[in-house]
Design a protein around this motif. Structure first.
Motif, PDB file in Angstrom:
ATOM      1  N   ASP A 124       0.881  -1.160   0.000  1.00  0.00           N
ATOM      2  CA  ASP A 124       0.000   0.000   0.000  1.00  0.00           C
ATOM      3  C   ASP A 124       0.918   1.209   0.000  1.00  0.00           C
ATOM      4  O   ASP A 124       2.015   1.155   0.558  1.00  0.00           O
ATOM      5  CB  ASP A 124      -0.882   0.044   1.255  1.00  0.00           C
ATOM      6  N   PHE A 125       0.485   2.309  -0.631  1.00  0.00           N
ATOM      7  CA  PHE A 125       1.365   3.472  -0.624  1.00  0.00           C
ATOM      8  C   PHE A 125       0.602   4.779  -0.712  1.00  0.00           C
ATOM      9  O   PHE A 125      -0.530   4.833  -1.185  1.00  0.00           O
ATOM     10  CB  PHE A 125       2.426   3.379  -1.726  1.00  0.00           C
ATOM     11  N   GLU A 126       1.250   5.824  -0.210  1.00  0.00           N
ATOM     12  CA  GLU A 126       0.728   7.182  -0.226  1.00  0.00           C
ATOM     13  C   GLU A 126       1.632   8.013  -1.128  1.00  0.00           C
ATOM     14  O   GLU A 126       2.849   7.826  -1.134  1.00  0.00           O
ATOM     15  CB  GLU A 126       0.758   7.774   1.181  1.00  0.00           C
ATOM     16  N   VAL A 127       1.031   8.943  -1.867  1.00  0.00           N
ATOM     17  CA  VAL A 127       1.796   9.817  -2.752  1.00  0.00           C
ATOM     18  C   VAL A 127       1.630  11.257  -2.274  1.00  0.00           C
ATOM     19  O   VAL A 127       0.520  11.796  -2.284  1.00  0.00           O
ATOM     20  CB  VAL A 127       1.344   9.684  -4.223  1.00  0.00           C
ATOM     21  N   TYR A 128       2.745  11.834  -1.859  1.00  0.00           N
ATOM     22  CA  TYR A 128       2.779  13.218  -1.395  1.00  0.00           C
ATOM     23  C   TYR A 128       3.397  14.067  -2.503  1.00  0.00           C
ATOM     24  O   TYR A 128       4.590  13.979  -2.768  1.00  0.00           O
ATOM     25  CB  TYR A 128       3.618  13.326  -0.115  1.00  0.00           C
ATOM     26  N   ASP A 129       2.552  14.868  -3.158  1.00  0.00           N
ATOM     27  CA  ASP A 129       3.027  15.721  -4.236  1.00  0.00           C
ATOM     28  C   ASP A 129       2.707  17.179  -3.908  1.00  0.00           C
ATOM     29  O   ASP A 129       2.464  17.506  -2.737  1.00  0.00           O
ATOM     30  CB  ASP A 129       2.439  15.285  -5.586  1.00  0.00           C
ATOM     31  N   GLU A 130       2.688  18.032  -4.912  1.00  0.00           N
ATOM     32  CA  GLU A 130       2.471  19.461  -4.663  1.00  0.00           C
ATOM     33  C   GLU A 130       1.139  19.743  -3.967  1.00  0.00           C
ATOM     34  O   GLU A 130       0.993  20.744  -3.286  1.00  0.00           O
ATOM     35  CB  GLU A 130       2.575  20.267  -5.972  1.00  0.00           C
ATOM     36  N   ARG A 131       0.167  18.843  -4.089  1.00  0.00           N
ATOM     37  CA  ARG A 131      -1.134  19.041  -3.441  1.00  0.00           C
ATOM     38  C   ARG A 131      -1.074  18.852  -1.923  1.00  0.00           C
ATOM     39  O   ARG A 131      -1.989  19.240  -1.212  1.00  0.00           O
ATOM     40  CB  ARG A 131      -2.179  18.091  -4.028  1.00  0.00           C
ATOM     41  N   SER A 132      -0.001  18.243  -1.439  1.00  0.00           N
ATOM     42  CA  SER A 132       0.106  17.974   0.005  1.00  0.00           C
ATOM     43  C   SER A 132       0.949  19.012   0.742  1.00  0.00           C
ATOM     44  O   SER A 132       1.123  18.918   1.950  1.00  0.00           O
ATOM     45  CB  SER A 132       0.687  16.574   0.242  1.00  0.00           C
ATOM     46  N   HIS A 133       1.460  20.002   0.046  1.00  0.00           N
ATOM     47  CA  HIS A 133       2.352  20.979   0.676  1.00  0.00           C
ATOM     48  C   HIS A 133       1.641  21.908   1.648  1.00  0.00           C
ATOM     49  O   HIS A 133       2.233  22.339   2.628  1.00  0.00           O
ATOM     50  CB  HIS A 133       3.090  21.788  -0.383  1.00  0.00           C
ATOM     51  N   ASN A 134       0.388  22.242   1.386  1.00  0.00           N
ATOM     52  CA  ASN A 134      -0.382  23.099   2.288  1.00  0.00           C
ATOM     53  C   ASN A 134      -1.046  22.215   3.339  1.00  0.00           C
ATOM     54  O   ASN A 134      -2.074  21.586   3.072  1.00  0.00           O
ATOM     55  CB  ASN A 134      -1.430  23.899   1.516  1.00  0.00           C
ATOM     56  N   TRP A 135      -0.494  22.181   4.530  1.00  0.00           N
ATOM     57  CA  TRP A 135      -0.991  21.273   5.564  1.00  0.00           C
ATOM     58  C   TRP A 135      -2.371  21.643   6.085  1.00  0.00           C
ATOM     59  O   TRP A 135      -2.999  20.873   6.783  1.00  0.00           O
ATOM     60  CB  TRP A 135       0.025  21.171   6.699  1.00  0.00           C
ATOM     61  N   GLU A 136      -2.864  22.816   5.749  1.00  0.00           N
ATOM     62  CA  GLU A 136      -4.213  23.203   6.163  1.00  0.00           C
ATOM     63  C   GLU A 136      -5.263  22.645   5.205  1.00  0.00           C
ATOM     64  O   GLU A 136      -6.395  22.408   5.605  1.00  0.00           O
ATOM     65  CB  GLU A 136      -4.334  24.733   6.241  1.00  0.00           C
ATOM     66  N   GLN A 137      -4.884  22.442   3.930  1.00  0.00           N
ATOM     67  CA  GLN A 137      -5.801  21.926   2.908  1.00  0.00           C
ATOM     68  C   GLN A 137      -5.049  20.940   2.017  1.00  0.00           C
ATOM     69  O   GLN A 137      -4.926  21.139   0.814  1.00  0.00           O
ATOM     70  CB  GLN A 137      -6.372  23.060   2.070  1.00  0.00           C
ATOM     71  N   ALA A 138      -4.559  19.896   2.606  1.00  0.00           N
ATOM     72  CA  ALA A 138      -3.738  18.921   1.886  1.00  0.00           C
ATOM     73  C   ALA A 138      -4.600  17.914   1.126  1.00  0.00           C
ATOM     74  O   ALA A 138      -5.750  17.656   1.489  1.00  0.00           O
ATOM     75  CB  ALA A 138      -2.830  18.187   2.865  1.00  0.00           C
ATOM     76  N   GLU A 139      -4.005  17.352   0.080  1.00  0.00           N
ATOM     77  CA  GLU A 139      -4.575  16.225  -0.648  1.00  0.00           C
ATOM     78  C   GLU A 139      -3.474  15.197  -0.850  1.00  0.00           C
ATOM     79  O   GLU A 139      -2.394  15.537  -1.337  1.00  0.00           O
ATOM     80  CB  GLU A 139      -5.124  16.659  -2.009  1.00  0.00           C
ATOM     81  N   VAL A 140      -3.748  13.976  -0.455  1.00  0.00           N
ATOM     82  CA  VAL A 140      -2.782  12.877  -0.597  1.00  0.00           C
ATOM     83  C   VAL A 140      -3.516  11.674  -1.184  1.00  0.00           C
ATOM     84  O   VAL A 140      -4.606  11.329  -0.733  1.00  0.00           O
ATOM     85  CB  VAL A 140      -2.169  12.488   0.777  1.00  0.00           C
ATOM     86  N   ASP A 141      -2.920  11.057  -2.205  1.00  0.00           N
ATOM     87  CA  ASP A 141      -3.483   9.841  -2.788  1.00  0.00           C
ATOM     88  C   ASP A 141      -2.968   8.638  -2.010  1.00  0.00           C
ATOM     89  O   ASP A 141      -1.761   8.496  -1.793  1.00  0.00           O
ATOM     90  CB  ASP A 141      -3.078   9.705  -4.251  1.00  0.00           C
ATOM     91  N   ILE A 142      -3.900   7.776  -1.602  1.00  0.00           N
ATOM     92  CA  ILE A 142      -3.563   6.534  -0.918  1.00  0.00           C
ATOM     93  C   ILE A 142      -3.971   5.394  -1.838  1.00  0.00           C
ATOM     94  O   ILE A 142      -5.136   5.299  -2.231  1.00  0.00           O
ATOM     95  CB  ILE A 142      -4.294   6.400   0.437  1.00  0.00           C
ATOM     96  N   PHE A 143      -3.022   4.533  -2.173  1.00  0.00           N
ATOM     97  CA  PHE A 143      -3.282   3.377  -3.025  1.00  0.00           C
ATOM     98  C   PHE A 143      -3.236   2.138  -2.143  1.00  0.00           C
ATOM     99  O   PHE A 143      -2.196   1.834  -1.546  1.00  0.00           O
ATOM    100  CB  PHE A 143      -2.235   3.272  -4.133  1.00  0.00           C
ATOM    101  N   VAL A 144      -4.350   1.429  -2.082  1.00  0.00           N
ATOM    102  CA  VAL A 144      -4.493   0.255  -1.230  1.00  0.00           C
ATOM    103  C   VAL A 144      -4.617  -0.965  -2.133  1.00  0.00           C
ATOM    104  O   VAL A 144      -5.531  -1.033  -2.970  1.00  0.00           O
ATOM    105  CB  VAL A 144      -5.728   0.372  -0.305  1.00  0.00           C
ATOM    106  N   ALA A 145      -3.714  -1.922  -1.966  1.00  0.00           N
ATOM    107  CA  ALA A 145      -3.756  -3.143  -2.788  1.00  0.00           C
ATOM    108  C   ALA A 145      -4.987  -3.966  -2.420  1.00  0.00           C
ATOM    109  O   ALA A 145      -5.280  -4.190  -1.240  1.00  0.00           O
ATOM    110  CB  ALA A 145      -2.494  -3.973  -2.563  1.00  0.00           C
ATOM    111  N   VAL A 146      -5.717  -4.362  -3.461  1.00  0.00           N
ATOM    112  CA  VAL A 146      -6.934  -5.169  -3.254  1.00  0.00           C
ATOM    113  C   VAL A 146      -6.883  -6.439  -4.094  1.00  0.00           C
ATOM    114  O   VAL A 146      -6.179  -6.504  -5.099  1.00  0.00           O
ATOM    115  CB  VAL A 146      -8.208  -4.340  -3.586  1.00  0.00           C
ATOM    116  N   ARG A 147      -7.633  -7.416  -3.622  1.00  0.00           N
ATOM    117  CA  ARG A 147      -7.734  -8.696  -4.344  1.00  0.00           C
ATOM    118  C   ARG A 147      -8.827  -8.627  -5.377  1.00  0.00           C
ATOM    119  O   ARG A 147      -9.732  -7.898  -5.334  1.00  0.00           O
ATOM    120  CB  ARG A 147      -8.046  -9.846  -3.368  1.00  0.00           C
TER     121      ARG A 147
END
Length: 126
Positions: free
Chosen positions: A103-126
């Protein structure tokens, strides 16, 4: 989770991203892998950057290949780190058929503002 925070702190304070060659972009990846069982068991944690194929890790660092597999995408949005904690709690209580591989999280330019962050979380599924 304490070890995860320590690894992040080391990655940031030592500016390890700056030592990584052949980065495909400036995003930072946090990877959960080698699960002992499910989300309640032990796992390994890795922080790094996506690089061109064949790139060697700088001395003192490791490299990790995230396998191609099916992932569910969850977007964490809001104030950090609360939005991440809330997103993971929702994942843990969801009916996702998790694979517990990578599973992994991607921290890109959208996550730089900690008050309004966006982070993609990829969860491995069967």
């Amino acid at each position: 989770m304490q070890d995860c925070g320590s690894l992040w702190q080391e990655f940031e304070t030592q500016e390890l991203a700056q030592t990584i060659q052949n980065k495909l972009n400036e995003a930072v990846y946090a990877v959960y892998f080698d699960y002992e069982s499910d989300h309640t068991g032990a796992f390994n944690y890795f922080v790094g950057c996506r690089v061109k194929s064949g790139t060697e890790a700088p001395e003192g660092l490791s490299k990790l290949a995230i396998p191609e597999q099916t992932y569910a995408l969850i977007q964490a949005k809001g104030k950090m780190p609360d939005c991440m904690a809330d997103s993971w709690k929702n994942i843990w209580s969801s009916d996702l058929k998790r694979a517990y591989t990578f599973d992994f999280e991607v921290y890109d330019e959208r996550s730089h503002n900690w008050e309004q962050a966006e982070v993609d979380i990829f969860v491995a599924v069967r």
